[in-house]
Design a protein around this motif. Structure first.
Motif, PDB file in Angstrom:
ATOM      1  N   ALA A 106      57.315   6.765 -12.399  1.00 26.76           N
ATOM      2  CA  ALA A 106      57.920   6.863 -13.725  1.00 26.76           C
ATOM      3  C   ALA A 106      59.444   6.893 -13.632  1.00 26.76           C
ATOM      4  CB  ALA A 106      57.405   8.102 -14.449  1.00 26.76           C
ATOM      5  N   LEU A 107      59.956   7.509 -12.578  1.00 29.94           N
ATOM      6  CA  LEU A 107      61.402   7.606 -12.386  1.00 29.94           C
ATOM      7  C   LEU A 107      61.996   6.330 -11.803  1.00 29.94           C
ATOM      8  CD1 LEU A 107      61.576  11.161 -10.773  1.00 29.94           C
ATOM      9  CD2 LEU A 107      62.310  10.559 -13.094  1.00 29.94           C
ATOM     10  N   GLY A 108      61.146   5.476 -11.226  1.00 28.32           N
ATOM     11  CA  GLY A 108      61.638   4.297 -10.533  1.00 28.32           C
ATOM     12  C   GLY A 108      62.256   4.623  -9.189  1.00 28.32           C
ATOM     13  N   GLU A 109      61.762   5.679  -8.544  1.00 30.43           N
ATOM     14  CA  GLU A 109      62.282   6.131  -7.254  1.00 30.43           C
ATOM     15  C   GLU A 109      61.236   5.919  -6.154  1.00 30.43           C
ATOM     16  OE1 GLU A 109      65.274   7.087  -6.616  1.00 30.43           O
ATOM     17  OE2 GLU A 109      66.074   7.333  -8.642  1.00 30.43           O
ATOM     18  N   ASP A 110      61.714   5.717  -4.937  1.00 31.12           N
ATOM     19  CA  ASP A 110      60.813   5.458  -3.818  1.00 31.12           C
ATOM     20  C   ASP A 110      60.214   6.725  -3.231  1.00 31.12           C
ATOM     21  OD1 ASP A 110      61.195   2.702  -3.949  1.00 31.12           O
ATOM     22  OD2 ASP A 110      62.949   2.786  -2.631  1.00 31.12           O
ATOM     23  N   ASP A 111      61.069   7.747  -2.987  1.00 25.34           N
ATOM     24  CA  ASP A 111      60.580   8.938  -2.306  1.00 25.34           C
ATOM     25  C   ASP A 111      61.449  10.130  -2.649  1.00 25.34           C
ATOM     26  OD1 ASP A 111      62.916   8.647  -0.763  1.00 25.34           O
ATOM     27  OD2 ASP A 111      61.863   7.574   0.823  1.00 25.34           O
ATOM     28  N   ALA A 112      61.030  11.312  -2.176  1.00 25.78           N
ATOM     29  CA  ALA A 112      61.749  12.550  -2.466  1.00 25.78           C
ATOM     30  C   ALA A 112      61.329  13.611  -1.473  1.00 25.78           C
ATOM     31  CB  ALA A 112      61.453  13.028  -3.890  1.00 25.78           C
ATOM     32  N   ILE A 113      62.143  14.640  -1.376  1.00 30.54           N
ATOM     33  CA  ILE A 113      61.712  15.890  -0.748  1.00 30.54           C
ATOM     34  C   ILE A 113      61.013  16.676  -1.853  1.00 30.54           C
ATOM     35  CG2 ILE A 113      62.460  18.030   0.355  1.00 30.54           C
ATOM     36  CD1 ILE A 113      64.894  16.408   1.386  1.00 30.54           C
ATOM     37  N   VAL A 114      59.824  17.193  -1.565  1.00 30.41           N
ATOM     38  CA  VAL A 114      59.000  17.811  -2.599  1.00 30.41           C
ATOM     39  C   VAL A 114      58.864  19.300  -2.320  1.00 30.41           C
ATOM     40  CG1 VAL A 114      56.830  17.696  -3.871  1.00 30.41           C
ATOM     41  CG2 VAL A 114      57.750  15.632  -2.778  1.00 30.41           C
ATOM     42  N   VAL A 115      59.147  20.095  -3.346  1.00 32.99           N
ATOM     43  CA  VAL A 115      59.086  21.553  -3.279  1.00 32.99           C
ATOM     44  C   VAL A 115      58.077  22.013  -4.320  1.00 32.99           C
ATOM     45  CG1 VAL A 115      60.420  23.692  -3.454  1.00 32.99           C
ATOM     46  CG2 VAL A 115      61.536  21.577  -2.665  1.00 32.99           C
ATOM     47  N   GLY A 116      57.209  22.955  -3.956  1.00 30.45           N
ATOM     48  CA  GLY A 116      56.220  23.411  -4.927  1.00 30.45           C
ATOM     49  C   GLY A 116      55.815  24.851  -4.723  1.00 30.45           C
ATOM     50  N   HIS A 117      55.599  25.538  -5.842  1.00 31.88           N
ATOM     51  CA  HIS A 117      55.145  26.934  -5.843  1.00 31.88           C
ATOM     52  C   HIS A 117      53.757  27.004  -6.456  1.00 31.88           C
ATOM     53  CE1 HIS A 117      54.988  30.939  -8.109  1.00 31.88           C
ATOM     54  NE2 HIS A 117      54.872  31.250  -6.832  1.00 31.88           N
ATOM     55  N   ASP A 118      52.853  27.777  -5.847  1.00 21.86           N
ATOM     56  CA  ASP A 118      51.520  28.011  -6.383  1.00 21.86           C
ATOM     57  C   ASP A 118      50.809  26.664  -6.586  1.00 21.86           C
ATOM     58  OD1 ASP A 118      49.722  30.275  -7.703  1.00 21.86           O
ATOM     59  OD2 ASP A 118      49.749  28.595  -9.117  1.00 21.86           O
ATOM     60  N   PHE A 119      50.355  26.333  -7.792  1.00 24.22           N
ATOM     61  CA  PHE A 119      49.698  25.036  -7.980  1.00 24.22           C
ATOM     62  C   PHE A 119      50.650  23.903  -7.632  1.00 24.22           C
ATOM     63  CE2 PHE A 119      45.743  26.334 -10.094  1.00 24.22           C
ATOM     64  CZ  PHE A 119      44.912  25.327  -9.654  1.00 24.22           C
ATOM     65  N   GLY A 120      51.951  24.113  -7.823  1.00 22.39           N
ATOM     66  CA  GLY A 120      52.919  23.119  -7.380  1.00 22.39           C
ATOM     67  C   GLY A 120      52.883  22.910  -5.882  1.00 22.39           C
ATOM     68  N   ALA A 121      52.564  23.979  -5.124  1.00 19.59           N
ATOM     69  CA  ALA A 121      52.407  23.839  -3.674  1.00 19.59           C
ATOM     70  C   ALA A 121      51.174  23.003  -3.354  1.00 19.59           C
ATOM     71  CB  ALA A 121      52.312  25.212  -3.017  1.00 19.59           C
ATOM     72  N   LEU A 122      50.101  23.186  -4.114  1.00 16.87           N
ATOM     73  CA  LEU A 122      48.908  22.367  -3.926  1.00 16.87           C
ATOM     74  C   LEU A 122      49.246  20.897  -4.149  1.00 16.87           C
ATOM     75  CD1 LEU A 122      45.807  22.134  -3.532  1.00 16.87           C
ATOM     76  CD2 LEU A 122      45.571  22.485  -5.988  1.00 16.87           C
ATOM     77  N   LEU A 123      50.024  20.593  -5.197  1.00 15.64           N
ATOM     78  CA  LEU A 123      50.458  19.222  -5.434  1.00 15.64           C
ATOM     79  C   LEU A 123      51.290  18.701  -4.267  1.00 15.64           C
ATOM     80  CD1 LEU A 123      49.656  19.943  -8.441  1.00 15.64           C
ATOM     81  CD2 LEU A 123      51.634  18.576  -9.130  1.00 15.64           C
ATOM     82  N   THR A 124      52.116  19.587  -3.708  1.00 12.43           N
ATOM     83  CA  THR A 124      53.024  19.188  -2.635  1.00 12.43           C
ATOM     84  C   THR A 124      52.264  18.856  -1.360  1.00 12.43           C
ATOM     85  OG1 THR A 124      54.795  20.523  -3.594  1.00 12.43           O
ATOM     86  CG2 THR A 124      54.989  19.959  -1.265  1.00 12.43           C
ATOM     87  N   TYR A 125      51.331  19.731  -0.948  1.00 13.35           N
ATOM     88  CA  TYR A 125      50.504  19.406   0.212  1.00 13.35           C
ATOM     89  C   TYR A 125      49.739  18.099  -0.024  1.00 13.35           C
ATOM     90  CZ  TYR A 125      51.122  24.128   2.213  1.00 13.35           C
ATOM     91  OH  TYR A 125      51.632  25.272   2.765  1.00 13.35           O
ATOM     92  N   GLY A 126      49.195  17.960  -1.223  1.00 17.30           N
ATOM     93  CA  GLY A 126      48.434  16.758  -1.539  1.00 17.30           C
ATOM     94  C   GLY A 126      49.276  15.497  -1.483  1.00 17.30           C
ATOM     95  N   ALA A 127      50.494  15.580  -2.012  1.00 18.69           N
ATOM     96  CA  ALA A 127      51.383  14.413  -1.985  1.00 18.69           C
ATOM     97  C   ALA A 127      51.687  13.990  -0.559  1.00 18.69           C
ATOM     98  CB  ALA A 127      52.670  14.728  -2.731  1.00 18.69           C
ATOM     99  N   ALA A 128      51.970  14.974   0.313  1.00 10.66           N
ATOM    100  CA  ALA A 128      52.285  14.661   1.714  1.00 10.66           C
ATOM    101  C   ALA A 128      51.089  14.059   2.438  1.00 10.66           C
ATOM    102  CB  ALA A 128      52.748  15.918   2.432  1.00 10.66           C
ATOM    103  N   ALA A 129      49.888  14.477   2.065  1.00 12.63           N
ATOM    104  CA  ALA A 129      48.679  13.992   2.728  1.00 12.63           C
ATOM    105  C   ALA A 129      48.241  12.626   2.218  1.00 12.63           C
ATOM    106  CB  ALA A 129      47.550  15.003   2.542  1.00 12.63           C
TER     107      ALA A 129
END
Length: 278
Positions: free
Chosen positions: A86-109
């Motif tokens: 949606a942002l038109g970006e290729d990649d990012a460093i991803v930081v997440g807390h609680d359910f955001g951490a679940l999203l973060t592990y999932g994104a990396a995997a």
């Protein structure tokens, strides 16, 4: 925070705060919380030469609801890639807390090509969460929020349920930042649709993490606590489940919000990690 929107080609809308310029960092919030909790860190990173995107979790803002798209862990794993689309970006460093951490592990995997590195807060690598009677009791909200009357139960007595979670999960957190975070969460959940979607994360949780339950080949910083429902030793062991060069930070006396309970220490460690990635 100043909210803006971006939408994917298939109609998923993200609402987020966008500040700064430089390497992209995404800051996902968790439950029970809102993006406002990340505002001090987002501004800190912007001043240090980073662009920060701080989105609402899907469903926590009425514009972000996408009917027919659920909240199971393997579905949530794709949220970061969809946000980047949606942002038109290729990649990012991803930081997440609680359910955001679940999203973060999932994104990396699941979408490693879109993730440069990860920072997870309060949640260890998912393979290290060992069931026990103590953990089942401490994390009883996973069962309670699946009940048919969950919305009523959460909203009653000015969201006493949420206030009790803050008290149990971060007993040492006091002051204006804690009170403001709780008030922002209550305000978010005052909209029944937002609360229904937040509860849906728990009703659809199936404990199946797919690739995110295995070793993840991304460098990471995991930040934990000594006074939360998940044992600190699971946080300390998490770097062994990530790529070489990963590390853990335990903030003594902190509960479920270690990034808020000792913000200066967290921000210093985060900045050091980000510079090492760059």
């Amino acid at each position: 925070m100043n909210w803006t929107q971006a939408t994917t080609s298939d109609g998923q809308t993200f609402v987020f705060d966008d500040r700064g310029s430089g390497p992209l960092v995404i800051l996902w919030h968790g439950y029970p919380d809102t993006p406002y909790g990340w505002a001090p860190t987002a501004e800190f990173l912007a001043q240090q030469g980073y662009r920060t995107i701080t989105p609402w979790l899907r469903g926590y803002h009425p514009e972000t609801v996408l009917h027919g798209r659920g909240y199971r862990p393997t579905t949530l794993a794709l949220e970061t890639a969809r946000l980047l689309d949606a942002l038109g970006e290729d990649d990012a460093i991803v930081v997440g807390h609680d359910f955001g951490a679940l999203l973060t592990y999932g994104a990396a995997a699941y979408t490693p090509e879109r993730v440069r590195a990860i920072v997870t807060v309060a949640i260890p690598h998912l393979s290290l969460v060992r069931p026990s009677l103590g953990l089942l009791w401490a994390a009883r909200h996973f069962a309670e929020l699946r009940l048919p009357w969950a919305r009523w139960w959460v909203q009653r007595k000015d969201f006493k349920y949420i206030s009790d979670e803050y008290r149990r999960w971060a007993p040492g957190w006091r002051g204006d930042s804690r009170d403001r975070t709780l008030a922002d969460t209550k305000n978010c959940f005052s909209e029944p649709g937002n609360l229904d979607e937040a509860i849906a994360y728990y009703r659809q949780f199936n404990g199946r993490f797919g690739r995110a339950g295995h070793k993840i080949d991304k460098r990471g910083l995991v930040v934990g606590h000594t006074d939360d429902i998940v044992p600190a030793n699971a946080i300390e062991a998490t770097p062994t489940r990530l790529a070489e060069g990963s590390s853990a930070l335990i903030i003594e006396g902190a509960g479920h919000w270690p990034h808020r309970e000792d913000e200066p220490r967290f921000q210093a460690a985060l900045l050091e990690f980000l510079k090492s990635v760059d």
